[in-house]
Every structure is written in C-alpha cells, then in structure tokens.
Enzyme design. Sequence first.
Site, short mmCIF file in Angstrom:
data_model
loop_
_atom_site.label_atom_id
_atom_site.label_comp_id
_atom_site.label_asym_id
_atom_site.label_seq_id
_atom_site.Cartn_x
_atom_site.Cartn_y
_atom_site.Cartn_z
N PRO A 54 -3.62 -11.25 11.00
CG PRO A 54 -1.49 -11.65 12.25
CD PRO A 54 -2.44 -11.97 10.83
CE LYS A 70 8.71 -13.26 -13.44
NZ LYS A 70 9.34 -12.80 -14.62
CG ASN A 127 -0.17 -0.07 2.30
OD1 ASN A 127 0.44 0.86 2.89
ND2 ASN A 127 -0.36 -1.17 3.35
N1 CTP Z 1 -4.25 -2.44 12.08
C1 CTP Z 1 -3.52 -3.57 12.80
N2 CTP Z 1 -3.54 -4.76 12.20
C2 CTP Z 1 -4.34 -5.23 10.96
C3 CTP Z 1 -4.90 -4.04 10.43
C4 CTP Z 1 -4.76 -2.81 10.97
O1 CTP Z 1 -2.99 -3.50 13.67
N3 CTP Z 1 -4.26 -6.16 10.35
C5 CTP Z 1 -4.28 -1.16 12.75
C6 CTP Z 1 -3.40 -0.31 12.09
O2 CTP Z 1 -2.00 -0.12 12.49
C7 CTP Z 1 -4.28 1.18 12.48
C8 CTP Z 1 -5.80 0.47 12.44
O3 CTP Z 1 -5.54 -0.83 12.80
O4 CTP Z 1 -4.04 1.55 13.69
C9 CTP Z 1 -6.49 0.72 11.36
O5 CTP Z 1 -7.73 0.11 11.45
P1 CTP Z 1 -8.40 -0.87 10.47
O6 CTP Z 1 -9.81 -1.28 10.68
O7 CTP Z 1 -7.49 -2.15 10.09
O8 CTP Z 1 -8.36 0.08 9.13
P2 CTP Z 1 -8.77 -0.49 7.79
O9 CTP Z 1 -7.78 -1.58 7.16
O10 CTP Z 1 -8.69 0.78 6.94
O11 CTP Z 1 -10.23 -0.78 8.01
P3 CTP Z 1 -11.69 -0.97 7.20
O12 CTP Z 1 -10.93 -1.67 5.70
O13 CTP Z 1 -12.44 -1.74 7.85
O14 CTP Z 1 -11.96 0.52 6.84
#
Ligand code: CTP
Length: 403
Positions: free
Chosen positions: A306, A289, A210
């Site tokens: 997780p 690959k 990302n």
């Molecule tokens: N986070 C985490 N572990 C993950 C995913 C996210 O610790 N596997 C943490 C990020 O570091 C951040 C927060 O969760 O602090 C973001 O929340 P999250 O719900 O994961 O955001 P999005 O992925 O944007 O969720 P959604 O797709 O539901 O909007």
Amino acid sequence: MSLEGRRIVLGVSGGIAAYKAPDLVRRLRDAGASVRVVMTRGAESFVSPMTFQAVSGHPVHDTLWSAEAEAAMGHIDLARWADLVLVAPATANVMARLAHGLADDLLTTLILATESPVCIAPAMNHQMWLHPATQGNLTVLEDRGVAIMGPGAGDQACGETGPGRMLEPQDLADRVQLLLGRAGTLAGVKVLVTAGPTLEDLDPVRFLGNRSSGKMGFAVAEAARRLGAEVTLVAGPVSLDTPAGVERVNVRSAQEMYAAVMQRAADSDIYVGAAAVADFRPKLASEEKIKKGTEDFQTIELVRNPDILAAVAGSENAPFTVGFAAETSDVEQYARGKLDKKKIDMIAANRVGVDHQGFDCGDNALTVLWNEGRQDLALQPKSSLAGALMQLVEERFRTARDE
Ligand code: CTP
C-alpha cells in the site's frame, strides 16, 4: 521560558558529579521550572543540603522518617507534585535500587509512587558503568520507560577515561526542555513521522530492504519536538536512539507501517512520511528457510505494498501531509509529479546517488515544493536541515489551516 510552570523533583545521589547538580538546579529554574531537591544520604557527603536550599529556594528533602517533613511535603505529595523526576547524578547504586524497585529511602520511594516521567543521568567510574550488573539494570530501567540521559565519555574524577561522565548541566536542562517543554510554534500540534526502511521478509532469514539509515526522519521528529509538537515516530528497523520526548512505535514491514500510521493519522495534525517504504513485497513469505535447490536461478514474485502517503492524504480528516522524494535525476519534475499524483500538501525532494548527500550520509540538501511555491534548503547536517524543513512545514500548515 519553555519550562514555565513545570515542576521538577531533582534527585541527587552520592557521586562526585553531585557538585554539578546545584548548577543544574539554576539552569532548570532559568528555564522557568520550580525545582524541589531530594538528596540521598550519600549525596550529602559531597554537597551540603544548604547549597541546594539556596539555589532551589526550598528546603531539601532527604528523609522518609521525619514527621516534620511528612507534614510539609511527604513522599506521596512530592510524587504527585512532580511533572518529572530527574535523578542527576544517578550512581550505580541508585540505578540498582531503582531497577529492583527498592523503597529504602525517600528518593526511591517517591519514584515508585509517581506516575510522572522519570529520567536519570548516570554518573560513575567507567568500569562500573560497563559492568554487566549495571548494564542489566540499565536495560530494565529503559524497558520500564525511564529516560536515560547520557552518560558522556571522557576524563573521569578517578583519573581514568571512558564512558560514565554525567552530562553537563546545560545539556541536561536542554533535554528536560525537550521532554517537558510546551513552548514553541508547534505547541499543541500532533505530528506523526515515519522513518527508516521497511524490510520485506522472504523467509525467516532473508528479506528485501533498502539503504535508508532513518537519520532524516529521526531528525524531523526531533525538530518537530523542539518546536513544541507532540510527536509520534513510526520507525522501521534502524539502530538510532529515540529523540527525547518523542513516542516511538517500531515496525518492520510496509504493511505494519501502514497499520501503525492509519491507526494514528486521523488524530494527527501533520504527517511527515520520511520512511523509505518498500513499494513491493514478496508474494509469499516462506515460513521455512528457502533452499537453493539445483536450479540456476530463482524467481521471486512480488506484489504491491500500500502507498502509505497517498492513503494518509486521501483519508477522512487527513492531516497536513508531507512526503519525501528521492530521485537520481530530474528531481523537481518527478517530485512535482508525486505532489500532484498523491494529492499531498508538500514534498521534500532530494537527489540521491551523489557523493556526501542523501542515503547513509549525515548531510543532505532538499528542494521543498508545494502547490504555489518552492524553496531550496542548502546542503547541511540533517539535524539543522530538519529544523529548517519543519519551520517551513509549520508556516504552510498554518496557512493551509487559516484558508
Ligand atoms: N511512500 C509511502 N508508501 C509507499 C511508498 C512510498 O508512504 N508504499 C512515501 C514515502 O514515505 C515518501 C514518498 O512516498 O514520502 C516517496 O514517494 P514514492 O513515489 O514512493 O517514491 P519512489 O518509491 O522513489 O517512487 P518511484 O519509484 O516512482 O520514483
């Protein structure tokens, strides 16, 4: 004075920037440090030992071979006495001698003998700095844990322009305070921060990732350090310098980040999850690959990673837990949802997908939410925003601890 009671050996080597070193001694002492100066032979061609004696308040050390000096404070005593050894200016020659572990004068010998952190402020002509020999020595020293301060770029004493200027004394003194300082509202508090993206490998050459630059998380780590915290930064793959005084752990995937965080969470007081963790990873990462074949499309099966933030918040002895939420719409509503669902103490939400803000930008604005309240932090550079956020975190952390 954040360096009160701290003991610094300042090594001065023979470059023109040595003329700035007496000012550095003064600024370190202004911050409360005791300073002992060790000069190389070359340094004495630029500044007289008497100058350093006057500004440090102690005789200068400059030889390995004086019975008198050994009786007062020899190389082993100085090595043990120092909480930090700073070499400023560090010439190309001194860097080479340190990289090779030479012990041919007092300064290099005591650096071999010390267990304390060592940092150097390189100063030299820009061609000498860019020479592969110097750059190779720099890598050796960095890998060995020597903190490198600078150099800056600009006009040089030789009349040329480029990288190689010693950082200004106040800048160096500030960096030393970041490394050693124990004053501040978060002194004695352990803060664990995650930053950057995670990359999920599909095969040896491809990954899902990302756009996170890591800037916000790095700024948070630096802000916590400035407030006096002991900071560990678990960083996904980003090309950012580690903030001074911060311990960095590099990881690549969400699973690696999860392992690195869970190992340290119980021993931390505050956790700030600023990383953009991938929610999914490829079910199978191919060792070879993947070939395009003849199909018109390929399907990649993904499995859930997780949730590190939720796992930290739900763990035994959980630290005060702060999450981030990046949303494209209904920012506050979604963020509050995450605060409740993940059972965290605070969430810092920002709008992404708008110009000049959030991902990949130097600036950001945040809405910070907790159970009983909220606060808006206006659009500003991530460094000052992180300072404001950490101050808020510190207040809420204290309140939560006192309850
Ligand atoms: N986070 C985490 N572990 C993950 C995913 C996210 O610790 N596997 C943490 C990020 O570091 C951040 C927060 O969760 O602090 C973001 O929340 P999250 O719900 O994961 O955001 P999005 O992925 O944007 O969720 P959604 O797709 O539901 O909007």
